[in-house]
Every structure is written in C-alpha cells, then in structure tokens.
Design a protein around this motif. Structure first.
Motif, PDB file in Angstrom:
ATOM      1  N   UNK A  15       0.841  -1.203   0.000  1.00 31.83           N
ATOM      2  CA  UNK A  15       0.000   0.000   0.000  1.00 31.83           C
ATOM      3  C   UNK A  15       0.871   1.245   0.000  1.00 31.83           C
ATOM      4  N   UNK A  16       1.927   1.247   0.799  1.00 30.43           N
ATOM      5  CA  UNK A  16       2.835   2.389   0.844  1.00 30.43           C
ATOM      6  C   UNK A  16       3.539   2.572  -0.499  1.00 30.43           C
ATOM      7  N   UNK A  17       3.925   1.471  -1.124  1.00 33.32           N
ATOM      8  CA  UNK A  17       4.627   1.506  -2.408  1.00 33.32           C
ATOM      9  C   UNK A  17       3.769   2.184  -3.475  1.00 33.32           C
ATOM     10  N   UNK A  18       2.522   1.733  -3.606  1.00 31.69           N
ATOM     11  CA  UNK A  18       1.617   2.284  -4.615  1.00 31.69           C
ATOM     12  C   UNK A  18       1.211   3.712  -4.256  1.00 31.69           C
ATOM     13  N   UNK A  19       0.933   3.962  -2.986  1.00 33.52           N
ATOM     14  CA  UNK A  19       0.527   5.296  -2.547  1.00 33.52           C
ATOM     15  C   UNK A  19       1.622   6.322  -2.788  1.00 33.52           C
ATOM     16  N   UNK A  20       2.874   5.935  -2.556  1.00 33.34           N
ATOM     17  CA  UNK A  20       3.990   6.850  -2.748  1.00 33.34           C
ATOM     18  C   UNK A  20       4.134   7.239  -4.214  1.00 33.34           C
ATOM     19  N   UNK A  21       4.053   6.266  -5.117  1.00 31.59           N
ATOM     20  CA  UNK A  21       4.164   6.564  -6.541  1.00 31.59           C
ATOM     21  C   UNK A  21       3.031   7.449  -7.027  1.00 31.59           C
ATOM     22  N   UNK A  22       1.820   7.154  -6.576  1.00 33.16           N
ATOM     23  CA  UNK A  22       0.651   7.940  -6.982  1.00 33.16           C
ATOM     24  C   UNK A  22       0.734   9.363  -6.436  1.00 33.16           C
ATOM     25  N   UNK A  23       1.103   9.493  -5.160  1.00 32.21           N
ATOM     26  CA  UNK A  23       1.218  10.817  -4.539  1.00 32.21           C
ATOM     27  C   UNK A  23       2.300  11.649  -5.227  1.00 32.21           C
ATOM     28  N   UNK A  24       3.408  11.009  -5.607  1.00 29.18           N
ATOM     29  CA  UNK A  24       4.484  11.719  -6.288  1.00 29.18           C
ATOM     30  C   UNK A  24       4.045  12.224  -7.663  1.00 29.18           C
ATOM     31  N   UNK A  25       3.221  11.439  -8.352  1.00 27.31           N
ATOM     32  CA  UNK A  25       2.691  11.868  -9.657  1.00 27.31           C
ATOM     33  C   UNK A  25       1.759  13.068  -9.490  1.00 27.31           C
ATOM     34  N   UNK A  26       0.941  13.044  -8.445  1.00 23.06           N
ATOM     35  CA  UNK A  26       0.058  14.177  -8.167  1.00 23.06           C
ATOM     36  C   UNK A  26       0.888  15.428  -7.900  1.00 23.06           C
ATOM     37  N   UNK A 288       3.007  16.104  -1.989  1.00 24.65           N
ATOM     38  CA  UNK A 288       3.293  14.673  -1.998  1.00 24.65           C
ATOM     39  C   UNK A 288       2.989  14.033  -0.638  1.00 24.65           C
ATOM     40  N   UNK A 289       3.511  14.614   0.453  1.00 19.53           N
ATOM     41  CA  UNK A 289       3.328  13.982   1.761  1.00 19.53           C
ATOM     42  C   UNK A 289       1.874  14.005   2.210  1.00 19.53           C
ATOM     43  N   UNK A 290       1.170  15.109   1.950  1.00 17.08           N
ATOM     44  CA  UNK A 290      -0.247  15.155   2.312  1.00 17.08           C
ATOM     45  C   UNK A 290      -1.024  14.116   1.506  1.00 17.08           C
ATOM     46  N   UNK A 291      -0.735  14.048   0.194  1.00 22.65           N
ATOM     47  CA  UNK A 291      -1.404  13.046  -0.647  1.00 22.65           C
ATOM     48  C   UNK A 291      -1.056  11.637  -0.203  1.00 22.65           C
ATOM     49  N   UNK A 292       0.217  11.422   0.125  1.00 24.28           N
ATOM     50  CA  UNK A 292       0.701  10.099   0.535  1.00 24.28           C
ATOM     51  C   UNK A 292      -0.015   9.617   1.802  1.00 24.28           C
ATOM     52  N   UNK A 293      -0.087  10.502   2.794  1.00 25.76           N
ATOM     53  CA  UNK A 293      -0.745  10.132   4.050  1.00 25.76           C
ATOM     54  C   UNK A 293      -2.234   9.856   3.824  1.00 25.76           C
ATOM     55  N   UNK A 294      -2.883  10.703   3.020  1.00 24.94           N
ATOM     56  CA  UNK A 294      -4.318  10.541   2.802  1.00 24.94           C
ATOM     57  C   UNK A 294      -4.634   9.315   1.942  1.00 24.94           C
ATOM     58  N   UNK A 295      -3.779   9.030   0.957  1.00 23.66           N
ATOM     59  CA  UNK A 295      -3.996   7.855   0.111  1.00 23.66           C
ATOM     60  C   UNK A 295      -3.897   6.570   0.919  1.00 23.66           C
ATOM     61  N   UNK A 296      -2.913   6.499   1.816  1.00 22.76           N
ATOM     62  CA  UNK A 296      -2.780   5.309   2.662  1.00 22.76           C
ATOM     63  C   UNK A 296      -4.035   5.115   3.512  1.00 22.76           C
ATOM     64  N   UNK A 297      -4.540   6.215   4.050  1.00 20.56           N
ATOM     65  CA  UNK A 297      -5.721   6.137   4.912  1.00 20.56           C
ATOM     66  C   UNK A 297      -6.977   5.806   4.101  1.00 20.56           C
ATOM     67  N   UNK A 298      -7.036   6.325   2.870  1.00 16.01           N
ATOM     68  CA  UNK A 298      -8.184   6.032   2.013  1.00 16.01           C
ATOM     69  C   UNK A 298      -8.231   4.543   1.651  1.00 16.01           C
ATOM     70  N   UNK A 299      -7.061   3.977   1.387  1.00 18.89           N
ATOM     71  CA  UNK A 299      -6.989   2.551   1.062  1.00 18.89           C
ATOM     72  C   UNK A 299      -7.404   1.707   2.266  1.00 18.89           C
ATOM     73  N   UNK A 300      -6.896   2.100   3.452  1.00 15.85           N
ATOM     74  CA  UNK A 300      -7.253   1.372   4.678  1.00 15.85           C
ATOM     75  C   UNK A 300      -8.757   1.465   4.945  1.00 15.85           C
TER      76      UNK A 300
END
Length: 304
Positions: A15-26, A288-300
């Motif tokens: 989840x962290x792996x995918x969230x990090x890549x997606x957040x970085x693209x955003x 990136x970090x705000x998106x990363x944290x929120x994406x992880x929580x959204x997936x959970x």
C-alpha cells in the motif's frame, strides 16, 4: 480532525509503495513548471550549450516561466512530463514507499523507538536503489526540459520513446545512465533531507502534542523537509542537471563538470536556480506527503 483519520492497522508495504508513486505523480502534476524553470536556470550560461544569436536569457522564477510561455508557448512548461511521471512511479515508489520497511530492518530488535542512524541509513539506501532503477527516466526528463536552450527550430527528440531509443543508439545504453553517480549522491542527500526530516519533525510535533496526526501537521513537517532538502542538495542537483544535459564528450566526467562550473560561475554557481528549486521542492513535498498520508488512509478505509 482535518483529513482522514489514521488507520488502526498500519498500512502494508505494498500500500505504501503504490501510494507513494501515486502521490508523487500528483505532486509532479502540480509543480512541474517550477521544475522546468529550475532546470533552465541551472544550465543557463553553460559554456558549450549550442546557442543562436537570439538566445533567450532567463531572469528569476516568474521571469523564466513568463519568457517560456511567450517564446515557446504554455505547453513548454510541461515538456518532459511523461518521462517525469514515469520517473515518479518507479522512483518515488521505491525511495518513499519502501522507506519505513527498510528503516525497520536497520532498527535494532527490541528498540523502543527508531534512532537517527537507522533513518539516515534507510533514506540513503532507498534513494540509491531508486536512482539505479529510474535513472533513464530522469535523463530523458532533463533533456526535454532543457530543450528550449537549443537553437530555434532544433528538436532533439520527437517524443519520449524516441528519446530513449535515440540516446541508446547514439550514446550507448550507458547514455541512459548518464549522471548516475551525482544523481545517487543527490537523491541520497535529498532522501535524508526529505524523509528523515519529515519523520523527525512529525514525530516531534506529535510527541510534544503541539499538533495531532492530521493535514496541518503533515503540511508543517513537509514544508520543513522541503527546505532542508533544497539547502543540502542544491549543489549536487546543479552538477547533475548540467552533466545529464551535456553532449557526449563535453565533460570527461562528473568532476570535470563540477570544475567547469566553479571556474565559470564560482561557488554561487552551485546554487543556481535555488529559489525555483525551493519553491518546487517545498511545494512538491507538501503536496506529496499530504497526498501520501491521505492515500494510505483512504486505502485502509476502503478495505475495512
């Protein structure tokens, strides 16, 4: 609470792996023009870049952006975006998404908390591995962003795929890994500046109960991380950009590129493009970090 609540069960490495890549693209989509402006300012004045009589000179961040729009059109601000997104999906996924897992490997068993050394080692490790895997995408991105410095009408490559093929054909496969060593140094430094600083600031804010684990806390930690990363990584970043953009034979190696820069511009040359670097890296880190944290929580939340 601002944003989604922290999950009760920590997110998995996948989840962290995918969230990090997606957040970085955003983050790249939001800040790419600043990155392009940084590249143009960093290579401006380079001794052997082909120039025409009407070569455009750039002054400041806003001046660079407005000049590019006026002389090359608005699309020039996003030149190299495809390679940039390819880079983030392969690069950020590794260096950011795997940081916590690697940090745990370096943390002694039974330790109540993770010290500074394991954090730094984890940042250096994931940064170096990520560069090794994603270097060709970075080379192509820089070449596209610097394209406006060539004489009018000259186009190095017709597209991203053509760029990969042309570089491999004309410069060999090694050309796709041009500047790997300075890029490893740069990203090891940036990874420590970003991830370790973000980690430490966030932990300190939470331990002191100054903020809760929400968006404002992530914003403050990310902004501080962006500033620290820019200060320590700017000199390596300038040399990396110039060396990646150089034609075959222009510099013997990274050291000759550094010496040429120092002889031409002095020590201040190492901080060329500092303002756009900070604006870009600071804003990139925040998004990136705000998106990363929120994406992880959204997936959970979606899996619960």
């Amino acid at each position: 609470m601002v944003g989604l609540k922290p999950p009760e069960v920590p997110p998995t490495a996948a989840v962290k792996f995918v969230s990090a890549g997606t957040a970085a693209c955003i983050a790249d989509l939001c800040t790419f023009p600043l990155d392009t402006a940084k590249v143009r300012l960093q290579i401006q004045g380079e001794a052997q870049v082909p120039r025409s009589i009407g070569t455009v000179e750039y002054r400041g961040v806003l001046g660079t952006l407005s000049t590019m729009v006026r002389t090359e059109g608005p699309r020039s601000l996003y030149r190299g975006l495809v390679a940039g997104l390819q880079r983030q999906m392969s690069f950020a996924s590794i260096r950011i998404g795997l940081y916590d897992s690697v940090k745990q490997l370096y943390t002694p068993k039974g330790a109540e908390s993770t010290g500074l050394a394991p954090r730094v080692l984890a940042g250096c490790t994931t940064g170096a591995v990520a560069v090794t895997c994603a270097q060709p995408t970075d080379v192509v991105k820089v070449r596209f962003q610097a394209n406006g410095t060539l004489p009018d009408g000259v186009q190095r490559y017709s597209g991203t795929v053509d760029a990969y093929r042309t570089i491999a054909r004309e410069e060999g496969v090694r050309g796709l890994w041009r500047g790997t060593l300075p890029n490893i140094a740069r990203n090891a430094i940036i990874n420590c500046g970003e991830l370790v600083t973000y980690d430490l600031i966030k932990d300190a804010l939470l331990r002191a109960q100054l903020m809760t684990d929400n968006v404002p806390c992530h914003f403050v930690a990310a902004f501080g991380a962006g500033f620290c990363a820019t200060v320590v990584a700017s000199p390596v970043d300038v040399v990396k950009t110039r060396y990646m953009n150089s034609s075959p034979g222009q510099y013997r190696n990274v050291l000759s590129c550094l010496l040429a820069l120092l002889m031409q511009d002095g020590l201040t040359g190492l901080y060329k493009g500092f303002v756009p670097s900070f604006l870009r890296l600071g804003s990139w880190n925040v998004v990136m970090f705000i998106s990363y944290e929120q994406l992880q929580r959204a997936v959970a939340l979606a899996r619960s």
